[in-house]
Design a protein around this motif. Structure first.
Motif, PDB file in Angstrom:
ATOM      1  N   ASP A  16       5.553 -43.151  55.000  1.00  0.00           N
ATOM      2  CA  ASP A  16       6.454 -44.070  54.317  1.00  0.00           C
ATOM      3  C   ASP A  16       7.580 -43.323  53.606  1.00  0.00           C
ATOM      4  O   ASP A  16       8.756 -43.681  53.706  1.00  0.00           O
ATOM      5  N   THR A  17       7.228 -42.258  52.899  1.00  0.00           N
ATOM      6  CA  THR A  17       8.211 -41.516  52.112  1.00  0.00           C
ATOM      7  C   THR A  17       9.267 -40.852  52.999  1.00  0.00           C
ATOM      8  O   THR A  17      10.474 -40.977  52.753  1.00  0.00           O
ATOM      9  N   THR A  18       8.827 -40.120  54.029  1.00  0.00           N
ATOM     10  CA  THR A  18       9.778 -39.404  54.883  1.00  0.00           C
ATOM     11  C   THR A  18      10.669 -40.357  55.655  1.00  0.00           C
ATOM     12  O   THR A  18      11.881 -40.148  55.766  1.00  0.00           O
ATOM     13  N   ARG A  19      10.084 -41.417  56.196  1.00  0.00           N
ATOM     14  CA  ARG A  19      10.886 -42.401  56.941  1.00  0.00           C
ATOM     15  C   ARG A  19      11.993 -42.970  56.064  1.00  0.00           C
ATOM     16  O   ARG A  19      13.163 -43.026  56.460  1.00  0.00           O
ATOM     17  N   ASN A  20      11.632 -43.413  54.870  1.00  0.00           N
ATOM     18  CA  ASN A  20      12.627 -43.990  53.970  1.00  0.00           C
ATOM     19  C   ASN A  20      13.679 -42.969  53.543  1.00  0.00           C
ATOM     20  O   ASN A  20      14.878 -43.266  53.482  1.00  0.00           O
ATOM     21  N   GLN A  21      13.227 -41.745  53.233  1.00  0.00           N
ATOM     22  CA  GLN A  21      14.143 -40.733  52.722  1.00  0.00           C
ATOM     23  C   GLN A  21      15.173 -40.323  53.759  1.00  0.00           C
ATOM     24  O   GLN A  21      16.343 -40.071  53.428  1.00  0.00           O
ATOM     25  N   LEU A  22      14.781 -40.270  55.015  1.00  0.00           N
ATOM     26  CA  LEU A  22      15.738 -39.914  56.066  1.00  0.00           C
ATOM     27  C   LEU A  22      16.822 -40.980  56.204  1.00  0.00           C
ATOM     28  O   LEU A  22      18.002 -40.665  56.386  1.00  0.00           O
ATOM     29  N   ASN A  52      19.133 -27.175  50.600  1.00  0.00           N
ATOM     30  CA  ASN A  52      19.955 -27.883  49.616  1.00  0.00           C
ATOM     31  C   ASN A  52      20.262 -29.313  50.051  1.00  0.00           C
ATOM     32  O   ASN A  52      20.389 -30.211  49.211  1.00  0.00           O
ATOM     33  N   ALA A  53      20.387 -29.526  51.369  1.00  0.00           N
ATOM     34  CA  ALA A  53      20.624 -30.888  51.857  1.00  0.00           C
ATOM     35  C   ALA A  53      19.468 -31.802  51.473  1.00  0.00           C
ATOM     36  O   ALA A  53      19.664 -32.929  51.011  1.00  0.00           O
ATOM     37  N   VAL A  54      18.258 -31.318  51.661  1.00  0.00           N
ATOM     38  CA  VAL A  54      17.078 -32.111  51.302  1.00  0.00           C
ATOM     39  C   VAL A  54      17.021 -32.336  49.794  1.00  0.00           C
ATOM     40  O   VAL A  54      16.793 -33.465  49.325  1.00  0.00           O
ATOM     41  N   GLU A  55      17.241 -31.294  49.020  1.00  0.00           N
ATOM     42  CA  GLU A  55      17.151 -31.426  47.563  1.00  0.00           C
ATOM     43  C   GLU A  55      18.227 -32.357  47.005  1.00  0.00           C
ATOM     44  O   GLU A  55      17.969 -33.114  46.065  1.00  0.00           O
ATOM     45  N   GLU A  56      19.423 -32.314  47.575  1.00  0.00           N
ATOM     46  CA  GLU A  56      20.477 -33.217  47.116  1.00  0.00           C
ATOM     47  C   GLU A  56      20.123 -34.672  47.419  1.00  0.00           C
ATOM     48  O   GLU A  56      20.413 -35.577  46.623  1.00  0.00           O
ATOM     49  N   MET A  57      19.480 -34.915  48.553  1.00  0.00           N
ATOM     50  CA  MET A  57      19.057 -36.279  48.864  1.00  0.00           C
ATOM     51  C   MET A  57      17.966 -36.746  47.903  1.00  0.00           C
ATOM     52  O   MET A  57      17.960 -37.894  47.446  1.00  0.00           O
ATOM     53  N   ASP A 109       9.481 -31.137  56.889  1.00  0.00           N
ATOM     54  CA  ASP A 109       9.895 -31.921  58.051  1.00  0.00           C
ATOM     55  C   ASP A 109      11.324 -32.461  57.892  1.00  0.00           C
ATOM     56  O   ASP A 109      12.068 -32.550  58.870  1.00  0.00           O
ATOM     57  N   MET A 110      11.748 -32.746  56.660  1.00  0.00           N
ATOM     58  CA  MET A 110      13.141 -33.163  56.478  1.00  0.00           C
ATOM     59  C   MET A 110      14.112 -32.002  56.680  1.00  0.00           C
ATOM     60  O   MET A 110      15.248 -32.194  57.120  1.00  0.00           O
ATOM     61  N   MET A 111      13.651 -30.772  56.382  1.00  0.00           N
ATOM     62  CA  MET A 111      14.490 -29.597  56.636  1.00  0.00           C
ATOM     63  C   MET A 111      14.638 -29.335  58.127  1.00  0.00           C
ATOM     64  O   MET A 111      15.549 -28.607  58.541  1.00  0.00           O
ATOM     65  N   ALA A 112      13.781 -29.930  58.940  1.00  0.00           N
ATOM     66  CA  ALA A 112      13.950 -29.872  60.390  1.00  0.00           C
ATOM     67  C   ALA A 112      14.850 -31.009  60.868  1.00  0.00           C
ATOM     68  O   ALA A 112      15.735 -30.815  61.705  1.00  0.00           O
ATOM     69  N   ALA A 113      14.645 -32.204  60.318  1.00  0.00           N
ATOM     70  CA  ALA A 113      15.345 -33.386  60.819  1.00  0.00           C
ATOM     71  C   ALA A 113      16.834 -33.378  60.505  1.00  0.00           C
ATOM     72  O   ALA A 113      17.665 -33.624  61.389  1.00  0.00           O
ATOM     73  N   LEU A 114      17.201 -33.120  59.258  1.00  0.00           N
ATOM     74  CA  LEU A 114      18.607 -33.247  58.873  1.00  0.00           C
ATOM     75  C   LEU A 114      19.518 -32.244  59.594  1.00  0.00           C
ATOM     76  O   LEU A 114      20.587 -32.630  60.100  1.00  0.00           O
ATOM     77  N   PRO A 115      19.155 -30.956  59.695  1.00  0.00           N
ATOM     78  CA  PRO A 115      20.007 -30.041  60.463  1.00  0.00           C
ATOM     79  C   PRO A 115      20.097 -30.415  61.945  1.00  0.00           C
ATOM     80  O   PRO A 115      21.161 -30.269  62.561  1.00  0.00           O
ATOM     81  N   ALA A 116      18.983 -30.881  62.522  1.00  0.00           N
ATOM     82  CA  ALA A 116      19.018 -31.288  63.929  1.00  0.00           C
ATOM     83  C   ALA A 116      20.017 -32.415  64.134  1.00  0.00           C
ATOM     84  O   ALA A 116      20.807 -32.416  65.095  1.00  0.00           O
TER      85      ALA A 116
END
Length: 397
Positions: A239-245, A272-277, A356-363
């Motif tokens: 739930d958390t990762t889906r919403n955060q992305l 930093n992208a993840v932390e800013e989000m 996992d968000m550090m993988a998703a956002l750069p991709a």
């Protein structure tokens, strides 16, 4: 309680929005507000001080009661899960669980997370548009959990459906959706129990086997504790990762120059992208605590039993704590955010979520540009929020 006149926020209203002038005005007027669920802490300074205060216990135990839910499967499960346990019970389960969340072991999966992100992008990149929740965020978040737990990735649709239904329990429509929530939780409990039995009989080299087999000085998690924890991991992690992305795409679409910066140097800016989000637009809009004793803070008497909500989003955009507080700045050195809580009750799965968000956002950034958000629908802006669907138009790089 203090007799000072303070702002009041109706956070039970389905139309309540954390990202609103009313909440900003409340923060500008005072460091806290009164709400229909207790106090709300608005400033970064006071969130930082109170998040780790030993005067508090984790305050979410009463969430079902706050919403008129006094019995049922979710009510009973919630009272026993790690999020709300205290003292020796909490410390024991954290001690037995922590080894399974070893950062070194999670890092080994980073390559698979990268592959998954690009595999999902391949499915729609040539179209120039995507319904982001169902075609990326949900399958990515849920299949990451499948990879982590050693579950067949083909089960992701079922797990996502159950987790999404249970997630409604964290919103202000909990009471209205209780029947659906309870049914989904019961099904997920049965699914989790079957997974545990399988790993007990057929150990594998995976996270779930480590969780099942962990033994500290003769102490092990019981089957009931394991089942409770597995349900929490599946429901909470997905739930958390889906919403955060989805929230990340919303934010980056407003600042394309920062998206381009991430695309140009993904390894440099992924963290930093993840932390800013997490700071600027977190899915967890507030973290709850309860006063374990009566105490005084900054002239305010907080009575024992008072529910206190640490407003993570509005404190994360506090101009007293951050320069250009409402802007993404991938080069900025920021103070820590509270998206995963703080103190004893910080989220046990936060390293997984961040990885996992550090993988998703750069991709995503390295493959698509010119983000344009369409007519999205959103979960209530309470507890955990995010898009229910998120149409995104883009240009393929």
């Amino acid at each position: 309680m203090s007799t000072l006149t303070v702002p009041y926020l109706n956070i039970a209203d389905p139309e309540f929005a954390m990202d609103s002038e009313a909440v900003r005005a409340a923060r500008d007027a005072n460091w806290y507000a009164e709400t229909n669920y207790g106090l709300a802490i608005l400033s970064y300074e006071d969130n930082a001080a109170l998040m780790k205060s030993t005067h508090f216990i984790q305050g979410s135990a009463q969430w079902p009661e706050h919403n008129g839910v006094h019995s049922g499967p979710f009510h009973d499960w919630w009272k026993e899960n790690l999020l709300v346990l205290e003292g020796a019970d909490h410390d024991r389960i954290r001690r037995l669980t922590n080894p399974a969340f070893s950062p070194r072991k999670i890092k080994k999966l980073a390559g698979r997370f990268d592959e998954l992100a690009n595999e999902l992008i391949d499915n729609w990149i040539d179209r120039g548009e995507v319904e982001f929740v169902n075609e990326f965020a949900a399958p990515f978040a849920t299949r990451v959990l499948c990879i982590l737990l050693g579950i067949d990735e083909a089960d992701w649709v079922k797990i996502n459906d159950l987790g999404s239904k249970i997630g409604a329990a964290l919103g202000v429509t909990f009471k209205e959706e209780q029947e659906s929530i309870d049914a989904a939780l019961t099904e997920l409990q049965e699914y989790g129990a079957a997974l545990i039995r399988d790993r007990q009989e057929n150990p594998k080299d995976d996270f779930l086997t480590r969780l099942v087999s962990e033994n500290r000085d003769g102490d092990k998690l019981t089957d009931a504790e394991l089942q409770n924890l597995v349900v929490l991991l599946i429901f909470g992690g997905m739930d958390t990762t889906r919403n955060q992305l989805g929230l990340a795409m919303q934010s980056f679409s407003k600042q394309p120059e920062q998206w381009e910066k991430l695309a140009a140097e993904p390894e440099k800016y992924a963290k930093n992208a993840v932390e800013e989000m997490l700071r600027l637009n977190p899915t967890t809009r507030w973290v709850t605590r309860e006063a374990a004793e009566t105490f005084e803070y900054k002239g305010l008497t907080i009575e024992q039993g008072t529910t206190v909500h640490m407003f993570t989003m509005i404190s994360g955009t506090d101009p007293e704590a951050f320069i250009d507080a409402e802007q993404i700045d991938l080069d900025a050195e920021r103070a820590p955010n509270f998206a995963f809580g703080g103190g004893v009750h910080n989220c046990i799965g936060q390293f997984v979520a961040r990885s996992d968000m550090m993988a998703a956002l750069p991709a995503l950034a390295t493959r698509i540009t010119d983000l344009q958000i369409g007519n999205a629908t959103w979960l209530p802006d309470s507890g955990n929020t995010g898009p229910e669907n998120l149409p995104v138009r883009f240009t393929k790089r």
